[in-house]
Design a protein around this motif. Structure first.
Motif, PDB file in Angstrom:
ATOM      1  N   ARG A  38       0.857  -1.196   0.000  1.00  0.00           N
ATOM      2  CA  ARG A  38       0.000   0.000   0.000  1.00  0.00           C
ATOM      3  C   ARG A  38       0.890   1.242   0.000  1.00  0.00           C
ATOM      4  N   THR A  39       0.370   2.298  -0.556  1.00  0.00           N
ATOM      5  CA  THR A  39       1.083   3.575  -0.483  1.00  0.00           C
ATOM      6  C   THR A  39       0.964   4.115   0.939  1.00  0.00           C
ATOM      7  N   VAL A  40       2.099   4.462   1.509  1.00  0.00           N
ATOM      8  CA  VAL A  40       2.121   5.083   2.833  1.00  0.00           C
ATOM      9  C   VAL A  40       2.271   6.589   2.595  1.00  0.00           C
ATOM     10  N   PRO A  41       1.273   7.370   2.994  1.00  0.00           N
ATOM     11  CA  PRO A  41       1.342   8.804   2.756  1.00  0.00           C
ATOM     12  C   PRO A  41       2.569   9.441   3.407  1.00  0.00           C
ATOM     13  N   PRO A  55      10.211  18.780  11.832  1.00  0.00           N
ATOM     14  CA  PRO A  55      10.846  20.018  11.370  1.00  0.00           C
ATOM     15  C   PRO A  55      10.098  20.557  10.147  1.00  0.00           C
ATOM     16  N   THR A  56      10.288  21.815   9.864  1.00  0.00           N
ATOM     17  CA  THR A  56       9.616  22.412   8.705  1.00  0.00           C
ATOM     18  C   THR A  56      10.098  21.787   7.399  1.00  0.00           C
ATOM     19  N   THR A  57      11.252  21.178   7.426  1.00  0.00           N
ATOM     20  CA  THR A  57      11.836  20.546   6.234  1.00  0.00           C
ATOM     21  C   THR A  57      11.529  19.056   6.147  1.00  0.00           C
ATOM     22  N   ALA A  58      10.575  18.577   6.947  1.00  0.00           N
ATOM     23  CA  ALA A  58      10.334  17.132   7.069  1.00  0.00           C
ATOM     24  C   ALA A  58      10.095  16.443   5.724  1.00  0.00           C
ATOM     25  N   ARG A  59       9.275  17.019   4.856  1.00  0.00           N
ATOM     26  CA  ARG A  59       8.974  16.370   3.574  1.00  0.00           C
ATOM     27  C   ARG A  59      10.245  16.195   2.749  1.00  0.00           C
ATOM     28  N   ALA A  60      11.084  17.230   2.708  1.00  0.00           N
ATOM     29  CA  ALA A  60      12.346  17.144   1.964  1.00  0.00           C
ATOM     30  C   ALA A  60      13.285  16.122   2.592  1.00  0.00           C
ATOM     31  N   VAL A  61      13.293  16.058   3.919  1.00  0.00           N
ATOM     32  CA  VAL A  61      14.163  15.094   4.603  1.00  0.00           C
ATOM     33  C   VAL A  61      13.688  13.668   4.332  1.00  0.00           C
ATOM     34  N   VAL A  62      12.372  13.438   4.292  1.00  0.00           N
ATOM     35  CA  VAL A  62      11.847  12.113   3.942  1.00  0.00           C
ATOM     36  C   VAL A  62      12.328  11.735   2.544  1.00  0.00           C
ATOM     37  N   GLN A  63      12.286  12.659   1.607  1.00  0.00           N
ATOM     38  CA  GLN A  63      12.773  12.385   0.251  1.00  0.00           C
ATOM     39  C   GLN A  63      14.257  12.022   0.269  1.00  0.00           C
ATOM     40  N   THR A  64      15.018  12.711   1.113  1.00  0.00           N
ATOM     41  CA  THR A  64      16.443  12.402   1.247  1.00  0.00           C
ATOM     42  C   THR A  64      16.647  11.012   1.830  1.00  0.00           C
ATOM     43  N   PRO A  79      17.356  -5.010  -5.783  1.00  0.00           N
ATOM     44  CA  PRO A  79      16.417  -4.278  -6.635  1.00  0.00           C
ATOM     45  C   PRO A  79      15.850  -3.077  -5.884  1.00  0.00           C
ATOM     46  N   GLN A  80      15.367  -2.130  -6.633  1.00  0.00           N
ATOM     47  CA  GLN A  80      14.709  -0.975  -6.022  1.00  0.00           C
ATOM     48  C   GLN A  80      13.332  -1.406  -5.538  1.00  0.00           C
ATOM     49  N   VAL A  81      13.139  -1.384  -4.252  1.00  0.00           N
ATOM     50  CA  VAL A  81      11.884  -1.858  -3.671  1.00  0.00           C
ATOM     51  C   VAL A  81      11.015  -0.715  -3.162  1.00  0.00           C
ATOM     52  N   ILE A  82      11.525   0.508  -3.213  1.00  0.00           N
ATOM     53  CA  ILE A  82      10.743   1.656  -2.760  1.00  0.00           C
ATOM     54  C   ILE A  82      10.294   2.439  -3.979  1.00  0.00           C
ATOM     55  N   ALA A  83       8.991   2.458  -4.187  1.00  0.00           N
ATOM     56  CA  ALA A  83       8.407   3.239  -5.278  1.00  0.00           C
ATOM     57  C   ALA A  83       7.729   4.462  -4.683  1.00  0.00           C
ATOM     58  N   SER A  84       7.538   5.463  -5.511  1.00  0.00           N
ATOM     59  CA  SER A  84       6.844   6.651  -5.038  1.00  0.00           C
ATOM     60  C   SER A  84       5.713   7.007  -5.998  1.00  0.00           C
ATOM     61  N   ASP A  85       4.719   7.660  -5.438  1.00  0.00           N
ATOM     62  CA  ASP A  85       3.678   8.255  -6.256  1.00  0.00           C
ATOM     63  C   ASP A  85       3.344   9.600  -5.636  1.00  0.00           C
TER      64      ASP A  85
END
Length: 90
Positions: A38-41, A55-64, A79-85
């Protein structure tokens, strides 16, 4: 690839165990594993990692963290097992 969620986080590749980077990326990976299939928001991941005061930068840090995990898996020959949408990560 092997995951253990009832003890220490461990990922094993073709050459054996892989060192996972940092506690917060490991927490992110555990949250994704618990939501397997399932997609985890992104907001859910932010809550899991930082709780009520991200932190205010949380979304960017998650991407990192996701990029770091992907690079770690790639370097280990996995293999790459983490996909994003647009809603989060799978």
């Amino acid at each position: 690839m092997r995951f253990s969620l009832l003890g220490p986080m461990e990922v094993a590749g073709p050459s054996g165990p892989i060192a996972l980077p940092g506690a917060k990326p490991r927490t992110l990976l555990a949250a994704l594993l618990l939501g397997s299939g399932r997609t985890v928001p992104a907001e859910r991941l932010i809550g899991v990692i930082w709780g009520e005061e991200p932190p205010t930068t949380a979304r960017a840090v998650v991407q990192t963290y996701v990029a770091t995990l992907r690079r770690t898996f790639d370097t280990a020959g996995l293999p790459q097992v983490i996909a994003s949408d647009r809603n989060g990560y799978l």
